[in-house]
Design a protein around this motif. Structure first.
Motif, mmCIF file in Angstrom:
data_model
loop_
_atom_site.group_PDB
_atom_site.id
_atom_site.type_symbol
_atom_site.label_atom_id
_atom_site.label_comp_id
_atom_site.label_asym_id
_atom_site.label_seq_id
_atom_site.Cartn_x
_atom_site.Cartn_y
_atom_site.Cartn_z
ATOM 1 N N LEU A 124 21.895 4.482 -10.454
ATOM 2 C CA LEU A 124 22.506 4.421 -9.128
ATOM 3 C C LEU A 124 22.675 2.975 -8.688
ATOM 4 C CD1 LEU A 124 23.526 5.748 -6.509
ATOM 5 C CD2 LEU A 124 21.124 5.887 -5.770
ATOM 6 N N HIS A 125 21.636 2.166 -8.863
ATOM 7 C CA HIS A 125 21.725 0.747 -8.495
ATOM 8 C C HIS A 125 22.848 0.067 -9.280
ATOM 9 C CE1 HIS A 125 20.465 -3.182 -7.128
ATOM 10 N NE2 HIS A 125 20.582 -3.584 -8.377
ATOM 11 N N HIS A 126 22.917 0.369 -10.553
ATOM 12 C CA HIS A 126 23.961 -0.226 -11.408
ATOM 13 C C HIS A 126 25.348 0.118 -10.857
ATOM 14 C CE1 HIS A 126 26.305 -1.188 -15.003
ATOM 15 N NE2 HIS A 126 25.273 -1.898 -15.404
ATOM 16 N N SER A 127 25.517 1.358 -10.398
ATOM 17 C CA SER A 127 26.839 1.784 -9.912
ATOM 18 C C SER A 127 27.205 1.149 -8.571
ATOM 19 C CB SER A 127 26.899 3.313 -9.783
ATOM 20 O OG SER A 127 26.202 3.763 -8.639
ATOM 21 N N THR A 128 26.206 0.665 -7.844
ATOM 22 C CA THR A 128 26.502 0.046 -6.544
ATOM 23 C C THR A 128 26.768 -1.448 -6.655
ATOM 24 O OG1 THR A 128 24.181 -0.436 -6.015
ATOM 25 C CG2 THR A 128 25.046 1.722 -5.335
ATOM 26 N N ARG A 129 26.473 -2.040 -7.780
ATOM 27 C CA ARG A 129 26.602 -3.498 -7.918
ATOM 28 C C ARG A 129 27.918 -3.894 -8.581
ATOM 29 N NH1 ARG A 129 22.537 -6.633 -5.994
ATOM 30 N NH2 ARG A 129 24.380 -7.945 -5.910
ATOM 31 N N THR A 130 28.997 -3.437 -7.985
ATOM 32 C CA THR A 130 30.317 -3.800 -8.512
ATOM 33 C C THR A 130 30.547 -5.298 -8.413
ATOM 34 O OG1 THR A 130 31.298 -3.271 -6.370
ATOM 35 C CG2 THR A 130 31.351 -1.542 -8.054
ATOM 36 N N ASP A 131 29.898 -5.959 -7.455
ATOM 37 C CA ASP A 131 30.027 -7.407 -7.327
ATOM 38 C C ASP A 131 29.509 -8.117 -8.572
ATOM 39 O OD1 ASP A 131 27.438 -6.499 -6.619
ATOM 40 O OD2 ASP A 131 27.041 -8.318 -5.464
ATOM 41 N N LEU A 132 28.407 -7.626 -9.112
ATOM 42 C CA LEU A 132 27.841 -8.266 -10.300
ATOM 43 C C LEU A 132 28.615 -7.912 -11.563
ATOM 44 C CD1 LEU A 132 24.025 -7.879 -9.552
ATOM 45 C CD2 LEU A 132 25.494 -9.879 -9.190
ATOM 46 N N GLN A 133 29.368 -6.829 -11.533
ATOM 47 C CA GLN A 133 30.199 -6.463 -12.687
ATOM 48 C C GLN A 133 31.300 -7.496 -12.919
ATOM 49 O OE1 GLN A 133 29.674 -4.141 -14.887
ATOM 50 N NE2 GLN A 133 28.102 -2.968 -13.851
ATOM 51 N N LEU A 134 31.586 -8.298 -11.896
ATOM 52 C CA LEU A 134 32.654 -9.301 -11.995
ATOM 53 C C LEU A 134 32.195 -10.608 -12.630
ATOM 54 C CD1 LEU A 134 34.242 -8.743 -8.466
ATOM 55 C CD2 LEU A 134 34.986 -7.787 -10.663
ATOM 56 N N ILE A 135 30.904 -10.696 -12.976
ATOM 57 C CA ILE A 135 30.395 -11.912 -13.617
ATOM 58 C C ILE A 135 31.127 -12.122 -14.931
ATOM 59 C CG2 ILE A 135 28.386 -12.948 -14.755
ATOM 60 C CD1 ILE A 135 26.626 -11.500 -12.717
ATOM 61 N N ASN A 136 31.505 -13.363 -15.179
ATOM 62 C CA ASN A 136 32.181 -13.708 -16.432
ATOM 63 C C ASN A 136 31.111 -13.871 -17.509
ATOM 64 O OD1 ASN A 136 34.020 -14.438 -18.347
ATOM 65 N ND2 ASN A 136 34.362 -16.502 -17.557
ATOM 66 N N GLY A 137 30.969 -12.860 -18.340
ATOM 67 C CA GLY A 137 29.963 -12.925 -19.388
ATOM 68 C C GLY A 137 29.932 -11.647 -20.192
ATOM 69 N N GLU A 138 29.074 -11.642 -21.187
ATOM 70 C CA GLU A 138 28.903 -10.465 -22.032
ATOM 71 C C GLU A 138 28.310 -9.325 -21.208
ATOM 72 O OE1 GLU A 138 29.741 -10.206 -25.319
ATOM 73 O OE2 GLU A 138 30.608 -12.217 -25.168
ATOM 74 N N GLN A 139 28.657 -8.096 -21.551
ATOM 75 C CA GLN A 139 28.167 -6.927 -20.814
ATOM 76 C C GLN A 139 26.642 -6.855 -20.834
ATOM 77 O OE1 GLN A 139 30.186 -4.919 -18.911
ATOM 78 N NE2 GLN A 139 28.241 -4.205 -18.104
ATOM 79 N N GLU A 140 26.036 -7.233 -21.944
ATOM 80 C CA GLU A 140 24.572 -7.214 -22.056
ATOM 81 C C GLU A 140 23.949 -8.161 -21.025
ATOM 82 O OE1 GLU A 140 21.425 -8.586 -25.412
ATOM 83 O OE2 GLU A 140 23.004 -7.215 -26.078
#
Length: 170
Positions: A28-44
């Protein structure tokens, strides 16, 4: 205060969070952090930052609100969200409320907040929450439910709902 006994609509129920809910809470926390999904980097790397934020948030809530209660919101026995609440002597504080993407904008948050307004009325204290000033849909909901803006400390806004004297005797 028995929040689990409050009236909810939409086929919702609330129960205290347990260790078994931890994987759901992390997702759930992961799904709410769309802001952090925009980080330029590897998915890991992005996933590790989100996990680190989850741990920091969890420990931060624990130290700031040591008497907080953590609940899972279910619809027809399927976990769809969470709500964290602190029942203090002078206020009922919504620390956090979040839903999985499929459950957002369906009125579930409103149902949970109305139940918390019931709880707040029962103990005759204001219901308080903080919202990101840029989260316009959440702010509209809170205003519609009767919350008023008390203060702004960018990027957050403190909002309060006051039980009226009339509501105290219903």
């Amino acid at each position: 205060m028995a929040i689990a006994g409050l009236k909810l609509t939409e086929g919702l129920s609330i129960h205290p969070s347990t260790a078994n809910d931890q994987p759901f809470l992390e997702q759930l926390h992961h799904s709410t952090r769309t802001d952090l999904q925009l980080i330029n980097g590897e998915q890991e790397f992005i996933d590790s930052v989100i996990e680190m934020q989850f741990r920091a948030q969890s420990s931060g809530y624990g130290s700031q609100f040591p008497n907080a209660m953590y609940f899972i919101v279910e619809k027809q026995q399927t976990r769809i969200g969470k709500v964290s609440v602190d029942f203090g002597p002078n206020e009922v504080r919504v620390i956090d409320i979040a839903f999985i993407p499929q459950a957002r904008n369906k009125g579930f948050g409103e149902s949970v907040l109305r139940a918390l307004q019931q709880a707040s009325t029962q103990v005759a204290t204001p219901l308080v929450l903080t919202v990101d000033s840029n989260n316009l849909s959440a702010k509209r909901l809170y205003l519609r439910l009767g919350f008023v803006s008390e203060s702004i400390d960018p990027p957050y806004e403190l909002m309060t709902w006051y039980p009226t004297e009339q509501r105290l005797f219903i």
